[in-house]
Design a protein around this motif. Structure first.
Motif, mmCIF file in Angstrom:
data_model
loop_
_atom_site.group_PDB
_atom_site.id
_atom_site.type_symbol
_atom_site.label_atom_id
_atom_site.label_comp_id
_atom_site.label_asym_id
_atom_site.label_seq_id
_atom_site.Cartn_x
_atom_site.Cartn_y
_atom_site.Cartn_z
ATOM 1 N N GLU A 109 0.777 -1.275 -0.151
ATOM 2 C CA GLU A 109 0.093 0.008 0.069
ATOM 3 C C GLU A 109 0.903 1.035 0.023
ATOM 4 O O GLU A 109 1.821 1.337 0.770
ATOM 5 N N LEU A 110 0.614 2.345 -0.616
ATOM 6 C CA LEU A 110 1.180 3.675 -0.915
ATOM 7 C C LEU A 110 -0.102 4.442 -0.274
ATOM 8 O O LEU A 110 -0.901 4.692 -0.729
ATOM 9 N N HIS A 111 0.612 5.361 0.817
ATOM 10 C CA HIS A 111 -0.192 6.356 1.272
ATOM 11 C C HIS A 111 0.286 7.734 0.714
ATOM 12 O O HIS A 111 1.374 8.147 1.295
ATOM 13 N N ILE A 112 -0.124 8.124 -0.373
ATOM 14 C CA ILE A 112 0.520 9.427 -0.963
ATOM 15 C C ILE A 112 0.147 10.568 -0.294
ATOM 16 O O ILE A 112 -1.188 11.043 -0.273
ATOM 17 N N SER A 113 0.981 11.647 0.154
ATOM 18 C CA SER A 113 0.805 13.018 0.407
ATOM 19 C C SER A 113 1.057 13.970 -0.635
ATOM 20 O O SER A 113 2.237 14.389 -0.704
ATOM 21 N N PRO A 114 0.410 14.305 -1.525
ATOM 22 C CA PRO A 114 0.881 15.034 -2.699
ATOM 23 C C PRO A 114 0.870 16.693 -2.209
ATOM 24 O O PRO A 114 0.286 17.248 -1.113
ATOM 25 N N PRO A 115 1.635 17.460 -2.856
ATOM 26 C CA PRO A 115 1.831 18.912 -2.510
ATOM 27 C C PRO A 115 0.806 19.716 -2.796
ATOM 28 O O PRO A 115 0.016 19.237 -3.635
ATOM 29 N N ARG A 166 4.526 5.244 3.649
ATOM 30 C CA ARG A 166 3.957 6.783 3.158
ATOM 31 C C ARG A 166 4.736 7.264 2.218
ATOM 32 O O ARG A 166 5.951 7.574 2.595
ATOM 33 N N VAL A 167 4.292 8.063 1.336
ATOM 34 C CA VAL A 167 5.149 8.998 0.336
ATOM 35 C C VAL A 167 4.780 10.420 0.448
ATOM 36 O O VAL A 167 3.486 10.664 0.260
ATOM 37 N N SER A 168 5.562 11.222 0.608
ATOM 38 C CA SER A 168 5.356 12.566 0.710
ATOM 39 C C SER A 168 5.960 13.286 -0.297
ATOM 40 O O SER A 168 7.421 13.180 -0.586
ATOM 41 N N LEU A 169 5.192 14.163 -1.233
ATOM 42 C CA LEU A 169 5.822 14.680 -2.513
ATOM 43 C C LEU A 169 5.977 16.365 -2.281
ATOM 44 O O LEU A 169 5.048 16.628 -1.391
ATOM 45 N N ALA A 297 13.124 9.633 2.376
ATOM 46 C CA ALA A 297 14.101 10.544 1.624
ATOM 47 C C ALA A 297 14.268 9.700 0.182
ATOM 48 O O ALA A 297 15.381 9.021 -0.169
ATOM 49 N N PRO A 298 13.176 9.938 -0.661
ATOM 50 C CA PRO A 298 13.103 8.998 -1.782
ATOM 51 C C PRO A 298 14.140 9.407 -2.803
ATOM 52 O O PRO A 298 14.262 10.825 -3.044
ATOM 53 N N ARG A 299 14.575 8.876 -3.910
ATOM 54 C CA ARG A 299 15.387 9.241 -4.843
ATOM 55 C C ARG A 299 14.490 9.979 -5.905
ATOM 56 O O ARG A 299 13.573 9.414 -6.264
ATOM 57 N N ARG A 300 15.342 11.010 -6.407
ATOM 58 C CA ARG A 300 14.595 11.920 -7.526
ATOM 59 C C ARG A 300 15.407 11.441 -8.815
ATOM 60 O O ARG A 300 16.747 11.281 -9.007
ATOM 61 N N CYS A 301 14.412 11.403 -9.959
ATOM 62 C CA CYS A 301 15.072 11.171 -11.219
ATOM 63 C C CYS A 301 15.263 12.576 -11.912
ATOM 64 O O CYS A 301 15.037 13.598 -11.206
#
Length: 325
Positions: A109-115, A166-169, A297-301
């Motif tokens: 499961e991904l719980h995404i927090s978009p900006p 949890r993924v925060s963008l 601290a996700p890696r960014r492309c």
């Protein structure tokens, strides 16, 4: 399967078309043509959306190993199902909950927090909503948020089965000049928090899966015992035996024993399903709490890939598996 409702006295053309599609889908399911049955239920849901159609889509997608779709549909199915009013509805209610718990064992499961100001949110080029969990298969996935002013936020996330992340963008902002940049104050490192043992986590997942599997199996055994009871009672009432004969008494005792087994199996099966679902719920709550304590601290492309919205290989990862024969 859900029982079909009685047709109205004068059904509309759309209702007649929906009923014909349901009948055809039932025939395809009996032939074990799951792909065809799933296609027909999708058309039913497009013509006349309903909880019944969503539940059926989830069941067939699970049979076709379309795990992401099955998890999302069964999650919506269970959320919308009304409280059971009789034994048949209660058994269907328990089976749907067990199916959802089983598919959760195979996805993450991904719980995404978009900006703020996000116009579109994508996972592997698939548009999703931030209002609930996004189910994905184990492996690496691309999460992209696109802003109304052309901003882009991008992250790569690698997850395992049964993991909740949890993924925060955040959109990239222009860097301030060195003269105006404030000197950051020193921050004391956060104290280390104890982490639960992986052995305990794995044991809880295995125990919940075992309880759910046992509950479904015991329910099936109860169905067989119930059918045996019906067959024995029919033989007692067909007039082929005298009530005073030893054979009649033997068949009567066998019918009574089968009925007792059916009641016992249903009771134990329901208890196992409830215990398994409760244990899985506790494990998921613990996983979400651990994910919230992490410092993501996700890696960014590169900027060019992020503005494209997804990598060239994302569409290949979304290719659907073949239906099992």
């Amino acid at each position: 399967m859900f029982p079909l409702q009685a047709a109205a006295a004068d059904p509309s053309p759309r209702d007649r078309e929906v009923q014909e599609l349901i009948d055809e889908a039932e025939k395809a399911a009996k032939r074990l043509n799951l792909a065809r049955a799933r296609e027909l239920w999708a058309r039913v849901n497009a013509l006349k959306p309903s909880t019944m159609a969503v539940c059926q889509l989830g069941v067939f997608d699970l049979g076709l190993d379309r795990l992401e779709e099955a998890a999302a549909e069964l999650d919506k199915c269970v959320e919308q199902m009304p409280a059971p009013a009789n034994d048949i509805e209660r058994r269907r209610y328990e089976v749907r909950h067990a199916a959802l718990a089983a598919v959760r064992q195979r996805v993450a499961e991904l719980h995404i927090s978009p900006p703020p100001g996000t116009a579109r949110l994508l996972v592997d080029c698939r548009e999703v909503s931030a209002g609930g969990p996004v189910f994905v298969t184990p492996g690496q996935h691309e999460v992209t948020a696109m802003g109304k002013q052309g901003q882009v936020a991008h992250a790569l996330v690698k997850v395992a089965a049964r993991e909740s992340r949890r993924v925060s963008l955040a959109f990239e902002t222009p860097k301030a000049s060195a003269a105006k940049a404030p000197v950051p104050a020193p921050v004391a490192p956060a104290p280390a928090r104890p982490r639960p043992s992986p052995w305990i986590i794995g044991t809880g997942a295995a125990a919940s899966a075992a309880l759910l599997g046992a509950g479904i199996g015991i329910h099936v055994a109860g169905d067989f015992a119930e059918r045996e009871t019906v067959a024995k009672v029919a033989r007692l009432n067909d007039g082929s035996m005298l009530h005073s004969s030893a054979e009649y008494r033997q068949v009567y005792d066998e019918a009574d024993a089968a009925d007792s087994r059916a009641s016992l199996f249903r009771g134990f099966g329901s208890a196992a399903l409830v215990a398994g679902a409760a244990l899985e719920r506790l494990r998921r709550v613990g996983s979400v709490a651990r994910a919230q304590r992490r410092d993501p601290a996700p890696r960014r492309c590169a900027r060019e890939r992020a503005r494209a919205g997804c990598s060239p290989g994302a569409d290949r990862r979304r290719a659907l598996p073949r239906a099992r024969s």
